[in-house]
Motif scaffolding. Sequence first.
Motif, PDB file in Angstrom:
ATOM      1  N   LYS A   2      23.401 124.602  49.872  1.00  0.00           N
ATOM      2  CA  LYS A   2      22.183 124.818  49.087  1.00  0.00           C
ATOM      3  C   LYS A   2      21.174 125.661  49.864  1.00  0.00           C
ATOM      4  O   LYS A   2      20.121 125.986  49.360  1.00  0.00           O
ATOM      5  N   PHE A   4      19.285 124.689  52.250  1.00  0.00           N
ATOM      6  CA  PHE A   4      18.096 123.923  52.622  1.00  0.00           C
ATOM      7  C   PHE A   4      18.119 123.739  54.127  1.00  0.00           C
ATOM      8  O   PHE A   4      19.141 123.378  54.702  1.00  0.00           O
ATOM      9  N   VAL A   9      14.586 119.301  54.354  1.00  0.00           N
ATOM     10  CA  VAL A   9      15.093 117.984  53.944  1.00  0.00           C
ATOM     11  C   VAL A   9      14.318 116.878  54.666  1.00  0.00           C
ATOM     12  O   VAL A   9      13.918 115.892  54.053  1.00  0.00           O
ATOM     13  N   GLU A  24      22.625 113.665  60.251  1.00  0.00           N
ATOM     14  CA  GLU A  24      23.691 114.635  60.006  1.00  0.00           C
ATOM     15  C   GLU A  24      24.814 114.525  61.027  1.00  0.00           C
ATOM     16  O   GLU A  24      25.973 114.707  60.684  1.00  0.00           O
ATOM     17  N   SER A  39      20.706 112.582  48.285  1.00  0.00           N
ATOM     18  CA  SER A  39      21.422 113.101  47.115  1.00  0.00           C
ATOM     19  C   SER A  39      20.446 113.639  46.071  1.00  0.00           C
ATOM     20  O   SER A  39      20.715 114.652  45.432  1.00  0.00           O
ATOM     21  N   LEU A  42      19.209 117.035  47.318  1.00  0.00           N
ATOM     22  CA  LEU A  42      20.241 118.060  47.207  1.00  0.00           C
ATOM     23  C   LEU A  42      20.669 118.317  45.763  1.00  0.00           C
ATOM     24  O   LEU A  42      21.339 119.313  45.477  1.00  0.00           O
ATOM     25  N   ILE A  49      28.454 113.551  48.315  1.00  0.00           N
ATOM     26  CA  ILE A  49      28.146 113.600  49.747  1.00  0.00           C
ATOM     27  C   ILE A  49      29.212 112.849  50.534  1.00  0.00           C
ATOM     28  O   ILE A  49      29.734 113.346  51.534  1.00  0.00           O
TER      29      ILE A  49
END
Length: 59
Positions: A2, A4, A9, A24, A39, A42, A49
Amino acid sequence: MKNFSQDYVAERLKITTRAYSKIETGETKLTIQRLNQISIILGISAMDILQFNPEKVFL
């Protein structure tokens, strides 16, 4: 995928970029609540995910 940034985030989660980076990398355990928040940010399901396979995306 995406595009991002971690900063984006993390800001949306109201945590530091470092705290998000730890999520992450698996250094911090991902809670169901946090998974749901990510979620939403995103725009995908939590199952997407959890089932993500980088080998299918990044050939």
